[in-house]
Write an enzyme that holds these catalytic residues in place. Structure first.
Site, PDB file in Angstrom:
ATOM      1  N   PRO A  23       0.775  -1.251   0.091  1.00 25.88           N
ATOM      2  CA  PRO A  23      -0.077  -0.085   0.165  1.00 25.88           C
ATOM      3  C   PRO A  23       0.852   1.341  -0.049  1.00 25.88           C
ATOM      4  O   PRO A  23       1.863   1.346   0.703  1.00 25.88           O
ATOM      5  CB  PRO A  23      -0.781  -0.168   1.424  1.00 25.88           C
ATOM      6  CG  PRO A  23       0.173  -1.066   2.266  1.00 25.88           C
ATOM      7  CD  PRO A  23       0.569  -2.016   1.352  1.00 25.88           C
ATOM      8  N   HIS A 172      -4.831  -1.356   8.606  1.00 26.57           N
ATOM      9  CA  HIS A 172      -3.391  -0.569   8.619  1.00 26.57           C
ATOM     10  C   HIS A 172      -3.359  -0.407  10.268  1.00 26.57           C
ATOM     11  O   HIS A 172      -3.888   0.304  10.913  1.00 26.57           O
ATOM     12  CB  HIS A 172      -3.476   0.667   8.192  1.00 26.57           C
ATOM     13  CG  HIS A 172      -2.262   1.326   7.758  1.00 26.57           C
ATOM     14  ND1 HIS A 172      -1.099   0.751   8.367  1.00 26.57           N
ATOM     15  CD2 HIS A 172      -1.924   2.303   6.939  1.00 26.57           C
ATOM     16  CE1 HIS A 172       0.129   1.630   8.005  1.00 26.57           C
ATOM     17  NE2 HIS A 172      -0.398   2.264   7.127  1.00 26.57           N
ATOM     18  N   GLY A 173      -2.367  -1.468  10.718  1.00 25.34           N
ATOM     19  CA  GLY A 173      -1.910  -1.219  12.219  1.00 25.34           C
ATOM     20  C   GLY A 173      -0.753  -0.754  12.395  1.00 25.34           C
ATOM     21  O   GLY A 173      -0.040  -1.265  13.435  1.00 25.34           O
ATOM     22  N   ALA A 174      -0.111  -0.299  11.515  1.00 23.06           N
ATOM     23  CA  ALA A 174       1.443   0.032  11.357  1.00 23.06           C
ATOM     24  C   ALA A 174       1.792   1.498  11.216  1.00 23.06           C
ATOM     25  O   ALA A 174       0.729   2.415  11.233  1.00 23.06           O
ATOM     26  CB  ALA A 174       1.900  -0.423  10.075  1.00 23.06           C
ATOM     27  N   TYR A 177      -0.195   5.207  13.032  1.00 25.98           N
ATOM     28  CA  TYR A 177      -1.703   5.286  12.754  1.00 25.98           C
ATOM     29  C   TYR A 177      -2.660   4.714  14.078  1.00 25.98           C
ATOM     30  O   TYR A 177      -2.077   4.393  14.972  1.00 25.98           O
ATOM     31  CB  TYR A 177      -2.209   5.187  11.537  1.00 25.98           C
ATOM     32  CG  TYR A 177      -1.641   5.902  10.320  1.00 25.98           C
ATOM     33  CD1 TYR A 177      -1.565   7.144  10.174  1.00 25.98           C
ATOM     34  CD2 TYR A 177      -0.619   5.078   9.451  1.00 25.98           C
ATOM     35  CE1 TYR A 177      -0.693   7.854   9.286  1.00 25.98           C
ATOM     36  CE2 TYR A 177      -0.053   5.706   8.450  1.00 25.98           C
ATOM     37  CZ  TYR A 177      -0.101   6.992   8.307  1.00 25.98           C
ATOM     38  OH  TYR A 177       0.799   7.843   7.662  1.00 25.98           O
ATOM     39  N   GLY A 312       7.103  -1.728  -2.470  1.00 28.67           N
ATOM     40  CA  GLY A 312       6.412  -0.383  -2.665  1.00 28.67           C
ATOM     41  C   GLY A 312       6.747   0.507  -3.682  1.00 28.67           C
ATOM     42  O   GLY A 312       6.448   0.182  -4.895  1.00 28.67           O
TER      43      GLY A 312
END
Length: 357
Positions: A23, A172-174, A177, A312
């Site tokens: 992402p 999105h656990g990184a 955020y 990425g």
């Protein structure tokens, strides 16, 4: 030995290779958080990846971090995403939506709302706003009774994502955020059931995942994590223990995958590989760090037990990255000035490798 070009079963999906498009925010959405025809072309151009993970998509308005990012909380947003997912599928691809709640990494000039977070502690650095970078404001600390609503926002957006044609969702656990803020020991100063000891700091992440699994099923649910990462000023204590505890709780759900970033020592990540019983995606270099992921880094992590490898920045200028990796073709550099500027330049203007006689 496993290679990047072996097939892999991911839930109900059969991936033709183990190359994942990570992402990446590109700030190309239209007003009201709508996906655009250009976004359909952009993702379809990269559909030879085994799996595409979309840019971060806000699950509600207060969760929007940057201007120009898309959402999945209105019917109009769902409708705008359908041509994107249709285009990816028409080109033979598979796509998950990354659900990204910015928490404290936001600004009222972007959303019209005061950001929320686990505690009234501002993020470090500067956040993007419609008028340029600004200092992040102090967020409003969520009341205990409000926390489950924000956890459910991921599940609500996941339902809309499936309705929009996505094959699944990645929470999105990184990267500092909202989920990462709850895991943190300096952004999360709570003394209730969501703060303090490890068992409490992982609670929000587990509740968000559980709600999403209930909404769309485990095979369509995944999470990205950055153990030990310090994005936006977050800090984490007891990193190996924190993430081992989190993965132990998540293992109950039989998720599609866990996506780890190389934000801590390799031995810690290898330990987490051993602790996680399901599919593991590894992003093998520090996001936005000095190096880009390449074939060497991918092969190294496949040898350490990763199932899939995410790339990425290499995907920005190389829509045919999978084939370039397969055949050893040069990886073209991207123009960093166009990462977030909007428009089609530096977005749709990169082509597949041009062979010369």
């Amino acid at each position: 030995m496993t290679t990047l070009f072996d097939r892999h079963r991911l839930g109900d999906l059969e991936l033709p290779n183990r190359v994942v498009m990570a992402p990446m925010s590109r700030i190309r959405a239209a007003a009201m958080g709508l996906a655009t025809p250009s976004m359909a072309v952009y993702y379809a151009q990269r559909a030879t990846a085994g799996l595409i993970i979309s840019e971060g998509v806000q699950p509600n308005l207060v969760g929007q971090s940057n201007p120009g990012t898309p959402g999945l909380y209105t019917d109009e947003q769902v409708a705008s995403w359908r041509p994107v997912t249709d285009a990816v599928h028409a080109n033979g691809g598979r796509i998950f939506a990354q659900l990204m709640h910015g928490g404290r990494v936001s600004h009222p000039d972007t959303t019209g709302l005061q950001p929320v977070g686990p505690s009234a502690v501002a993020a470090a650095g500067e956040v993007f706003t419609p008028t340029g970078p600004q200092a992040p404001p102090v967020p409003r600390a969520l009341e205990t009774a409000e926390v489950p609503e924000q956890a459910r926002s991921y599940a609500d957006a996941a339902r809309r994502a499936v309705d929009a044609g996505f094959d699944g969702v990645e929470l999105h656990g990184a990267n500092g955020y909202l989920i990462s803020q709850f895991l943190s020991s300096n952004a999360n100063l709570r003394t209730d059931a969501y703060g303090g000891p490890i068992a409490h700091r992982i609670r929000f992440a587990v509740e968000a995942v559980a709600a999403t699994v209930d909404a769309v099923g485990a095979a369509r649910t995944a999470i990205r994590l950055s153990p030990g990462g310090t994005f936006w000023g977050v800090e984490e204590t007891e990193v190996p223990e924190l993430y081992a505890a989190l993965l132990a709780e998540l293992a109950r759900f039989d998720l599609a995958y866990v996506h780890l970033e190389a934000t801590t020592e390799e031995e810690v990540l290898v330990g987490l590989r051993r602790a996680w019983p399901g599919t593991l995606i590894v992003n093998p270099v520090l996001p936005m760090g000095p190096k880009q992921a390449d074939r060497t880094a991918a092969d190294h992590w496949l040898g350490l037990g990763a199932d899939l490898i995410s790339f990425g920045r290499a995907f920005i200028a190389n829509p045919d990255l999978t084939e370039r990796l397969r055949t050893g073709l040069p990886i073209a550099p991207a123009d960093e000035t166009t990462y977030y500027q909007g428009g089609d330049a530096g977005y749709l203007t990169y082509s597949a490798y041009q062979h010369t006689a």
